[in-house]
Design a protein around this motif. Structure first.
Motif, PDB file in Angstrom:
ATOM      1  N   PHE A   1       0.868  -1.188   0.000  1.00 45.75           N
ATOM      2  CA  PHE A   1       0.000   0.000   0.000  1.00 45.75           C
ATOM      3  C   PHE A   1       0.904   1.237   0.000  1.00 45.75           C
ATOM      4  O   PHE A   1       2.098   1.148   0.286  1.00 45.75           O
ATOM      5  CB  PHE A   1      -0.863   0.044   1.271  1.00 45.75           C
ATOM      6  CG  PHE A   1      -2.113  -0.807   1.241  1.00 45.75           C
ATOM      7  CD1 PHE A   1      -2.244  -1.915   0.412  1.00 45.75           C
ATOM      8  CD2 PHE A   1      -3.181  -0.496   2.083  1.00 45.75           C
ATOM      9  CE1 PHE A   1      -3.396  -2.697   0.420  1.00 45.75           C
ATOM     10  CE2 PHE A   1      -4.344  -1.265   2.096  1.00 45.75           C
ATOM     11  CZ  PHE A   1      -4.455  -2.370   1.263  1.00 45.75           C
TER      12      PHE A   1
ATOM     13  N   ASP B   1      -2.770   5.338   5.762  1.00 39.22           N
ATOM     14  CA  ASP B   1      -3.969   4.545   5.974  1.00 39.22           C
ATOM     15  C   ASP B   1      -5.188   5.426   5.781  1.00 39.22           C
ATOM     16  O   ASP B   1      -5.094   6.508   5.225  1.00 39.22           O
ATOM     17  CB  ASP B   1      -3.939   3.905   7.365  1.00 39.22           C
ATOM     18  CG  ASP B   1      -3.435   2.465   7.272  1.00 39.22           C
ATOM     19  OD1 ASP B   1      -3.633   1.854   6.214  1.00 39.22           O
ATOM     20  OD2 ASP B   1      -2.856   1.980   8.237  1.00 39.22           O
TER      21      ASP B   1
ATOM     22  N   ALA C   1       1.263   5.436   8.221  1.00 41.45           N
ATOM     23  CA  ALA C   1       0.808   4.195   8.858  1.00 41.45           C
ATOM     24  C   ALA C   1       1.952   3.403   9.476  1.00 41.45           C
ATOM     25  O   ALA C   1       1.736   2.335  10.030  1.00 41.45           O
ATOM     26  CB  ALA C   1       0.091   3.336   7.820  1.00 41.45           C
TER      27      ALA C   1
ATOM     28  N   HIS D   1       0.079  -5.215   8.355  1.00 42.61           N
ATOM     29  CA  HIS D   1      -1.133  -5.306   9.179  1.00 42.61           C
ATOM     30  C   HIS D   1      -2.322  -5.436   8.226  1.00 42.61           C
ATOM     31  O   HIS D   1      -2.190  -5.170   7.027  1.00 42.61           O
ATOM     32  CB  HIS D   1      -1.260  -4.107  10.139  1.00 42.61           C
ATOM     33  CG  HIS D   1      -1.495  -2.776   9.484  1.00 42.61           C
ATOM     34  ND1 HIS D   1      -1.664  -1.608  10.188  1.00 42.61           N
ATOM     35  CD2 HIS D   1      -1.601  -2.417   8.181  1.00 42.61           C
ATOM     36  CE1 HIS D   1      -1.852  -0.602   9.364  1.00 42.61           C
ATOM     37  NE2 HIS D   1      -1.826  -1.055   8.140  1.00 42.61           N
TER      38      HIS D   1
ATOM     39  N   HIS E   1      -1.150  -6.157   4.398  1.00 40.54           N
ATOM     40  CA  HIS E   1      -0.390  -5.350   3.436  1.00 40.54           C
ATOM     41  C   HIS E   1       0.795  -4.698   4.117  1.00 40.54           C
ATOM     42  O   HIS E   1       0.847  -4.583   5.339  1.00 40.54           O
ATOM     43  CB  HIS E   1      -1.294  -4.275   2.812  1.00 40.54           C
ATOM     44  CG  HIS E   1      -1.895  -3.336   3.827  1.00 40.54           C
ATOM     45  ND1 HIS E   1      -3.047  -3.646   4.523  1.00 40.54           N
ATOM     46  CD2 HIS E   1      -1.508  -2.124   4.282  1.00 40.54           C
ATOM     47  CE1 HIS E   1      -3.335  -2.643   5.355  1.00 40.54           C
ATOM     48  NE2 HIS E   1      -2.414  -1.712   5.231  1.00 40.54           N
TER      49      HIS E   1
ATOM     50  N   HIS F   1       3.337  -1.243   4.302  1.00 40.05           N
ATOM     51  CA  HIS F   1       3.491   0.182   3.976  1.00 40.05           C
ATOM     52  C   HIS F   1       4.950   0.564   3.850  1.00 40.05           C
ATOM     53  O   HIS F   1       5.270   1.696   3.542  1.00 40.05           O
ATOM     54  CB  HIS F   1       2.895   1.055   5.071  1.00 40.05           C
ATOM     55  CG  HIS F   1       1.402   1.011   5.164  1.00 40.05           C
ATOM     56  ND1 HIS F   1       0.582   1.764   4.360  1.00 40.05           N
ATOM     57  CD2 HIS F   1       0.583   0.305   5.979  1.00 40.05           C
ATOM     58  CE1 HIS F   1      -0.683   1.542   4.697  1.00 40.05           C
ATOM     59  NE2 HIS F   1      -0.710   0.652   5.668  1.00 40.05           N
TER      60      HIS F   1
END
Ligand SMILES: [Zn+2]
Ligand SMILES: [Zn+2]
Length: 532
Positions: free
Chosen positions: A400, A404, A411, A421, A429, A431
């Motif tokens: 991602f 978030d 995130a 998480h 996914h 970050h």
């Protein structure tokens, strides 16, 4: 929390394989097709006769055995802990080792192996003189006398990663110490070597604070099947190295097996080690990365709570079309995770569970830079990157952007010890740099990092290093731009992850994201059929 089944199943597979070896030798047809773990108890299953000890391992010194981590908060599994804390009544500094024996090596007619462990160093684990090591001792048919031994210190890698991968915004309670792979490749020094004793150990512990342990939850030994894998990684690939390979498109090649000269219709756990990616070296990034556990406490693909863990050999399946590499994934992480929902607020109280999500990702084989490209502005206010998946790692889990739901909030601090998480859609996914991706390599920072995944525009994403000791985020000869992209002759345009620095993975699409990845999808099975 990690059930026994994984270990039992792994052992069952091991014995099936052993029997296969025996039969193969009997008929004289043994061919080394699979990179197979030769360690009999890779996940530290307890000894049924003495459950406080691991089966087939010996331990000595300041080493203990059991579940790792807090069972209410993490899936870390069983393993051993090295305690480097100074314990004044003892006459010597803390030290210890865990060892296991592998026999029948000469019958494999194989000389090259890789010893690999997965381990987590707590923040204050400390030793003098880099005395944290992997060791192999070689024996002939007489197990009494060692013919030779080699030892590789892994503390320099740990020290470098503490410095290079530190992220001040990471979660202090759980996210700071991450699981890593440490490895040593070696050749048996004499053909008559028949058995090995594999060890991980430490000495000269000097920790003065709590949280000074080194945890190991996986121990593997694999014969290395393809000699091209053994060339030092900085050695450029020669054109004759490619003459035995079948070109699949883009930078992908198939290394034919003796039985199958034609490229298979799909790549999965049976043949992913034959799927090679060309940069300045040939890598098999999907090897040993395509299977995962659907753990108890997850949701399955239909949304039912999993009560009994199941092994999913085909978590990731890869196919090729003339224009795309297609990755079919169940999106299950193949590494430790925190326990979600995060009832104990170990992280941010994430209320979501991890779910098996059937996904099909289209990665263009010949990506080109887009003239319409746009990089993220702070907070991704310009929505240069969509919310949700923007790429996929080589273990099938999605990337991602750094934000978030609440857009302006990075995130990063919400992530578990493997930097992931689940989303409100229960989609696990990453970050930022997912240091836990289980892989055939461990990135020790001594050369350009290996491939770790792809953005949906088809450009590859590499680990954090540009060259020995140089992080790509700090590179001055070849700086990254705001997309986290740069170019070199061996890799073309490529992204790098930037630990501790925005945008962490990619700063925007350098090419054009394949539209197949962002339209509403119906889950597909591995043959590409839509599932009901
Ligand atoms: Zn997230
Ligand atoms: Zn680079």
């Amino acid at each position: 929390m990690i059930p026994n089944q994984p270990d039992r199943d792994t052992m069952r597979r091991h014995w099936v394989w052993r029997i296969g070896i025996t039969l193969g030798l009997g008929f004289g047809i043994l061919a080394f097709a699979e990179p197979t773990n030769l360690v009999s108890n890779p996940h530290f299953l307890p000894n049924p006769g003495a459950p406080s000890l691991p089966l087939d391992f010996t331990m000595s010194g300041n080493v203990s055995y059991g579940e790792l981590g807090d069972l209410t908060r993490e899936y870390s599994g069983r393993g051993v802990r090295f305690d480097s804390s100074l314990q004044p009544p003892q006459p010597h500094l803390p030290r210890g080792r865990v060892s296991t024996r592998v026999t029948g090596v000469s019958a494999l007619h194989h000389r090259w192996f890789r010893l690999r462990i997965r381990a987590l160093a707590q923040p204050h684990f400390a030793v003098k003189q880099d005395e944290l090591f992997l060791q192999v001792e070689f024996f002939g048919t007489s197990p009494a006398n060692s013919l030779d031994q080699i030892k590789s210190r892994i503390f320099p890698q740990l020290r470098r990663e503490r410095e290079d991968l530190k992220d001040p915004s990471a979660n202090q309670r759980l996210g700071q110490a991450t699981w890593r792979t440490y490895e040593m490749a070696f050749r048996t020094p004499f053909p008559e070597v028949d058995s090995l004793i594999l060890s991980a150990g430490f000495s000269l512990g000097i920790a003065q604070q709590p949280n000074a342990e080194f945890w190991i939850n996986e121990f593997r030994l694999e014969p290395i099947p393809t000699p091209t894998h053994f060339r030092p990684r900085h050695h450029p690939v020669r054109s004759d190295d490619l003459s035995n390979l079948l070109h699949l498109g883009g930078r992908w090649y198939y290394h034919p097996s003796p039985e199958a000269r034609v490229a298979p219709a799909q790549f999965d756990h049976t043949n992913a080690h034959r799927l090679l990616y060309l940069s300045d070296r040939l890598e098999a990034p999907f090897a040993d990365n395509t299977s995962a556990w659907l753990r108890d406490g997850y949701y399955d693909a239909r949304g039912a709570l999993v009560k009994q863990a199941r092994f999913l050999p085909e978590n990731v399946v890869i196919q090729f079309t003339p224009r795309h590499m297609i990755v079919h994934s169940h999106n299950l992480p193949n590494h430790p995770t925190a326990f979600f929902p995060d009832l104990w607020r170990t992280l941010d109280g994430n209320p979501n569970r991890i779910q098996e999500i059937l996904s099909t990702w289209h990665l263009p084989l010949d990506p080109t830079p887009s003239t319409l490209r746009v990089a993220m502005t702070p907070g991704n206010q310009n929505q240069a990157l969509p919310g949700g998946p923007i790429g996929v790692a080589v273990n099938g889990v999605v990337f991602f952007n750094p934000y978030d739901l609440e857009r302006n909030q990075d995130a990063i601090w919400r992530l578990d010890r493997c930097c992931g998480h689940p989303s409100p859609r229960s989609q696990y996914h990453y970050h930022k740099y997912p240091v836990c991706i289980k892989s055939p390599w461990s990135d020790d920072g001594n050369q350009h990092s290996p491939l770790i995944g792809f953005a949906f525009d088809g450009f590859p994403i590499y680990g954090p290093y540009e060259s020995k000791g140089e992080l790509a985020k700090n590179s001055t000869p070849n700086p990254l731009n705001e997309f986290n992209v740069h170019h070199d002759a061996d890799r073309g345009w490529h992204y790098h992850v930037t630990p501790g620095a925005f945008p962490h993975i990619i700063g925007g699409y350098w090419g054009t994201a394949d539209p197949n990845n962002h339209r509403t999808r119906r889950p597909r099975d591995r043959r590409g059929r839509t599932r009901r």
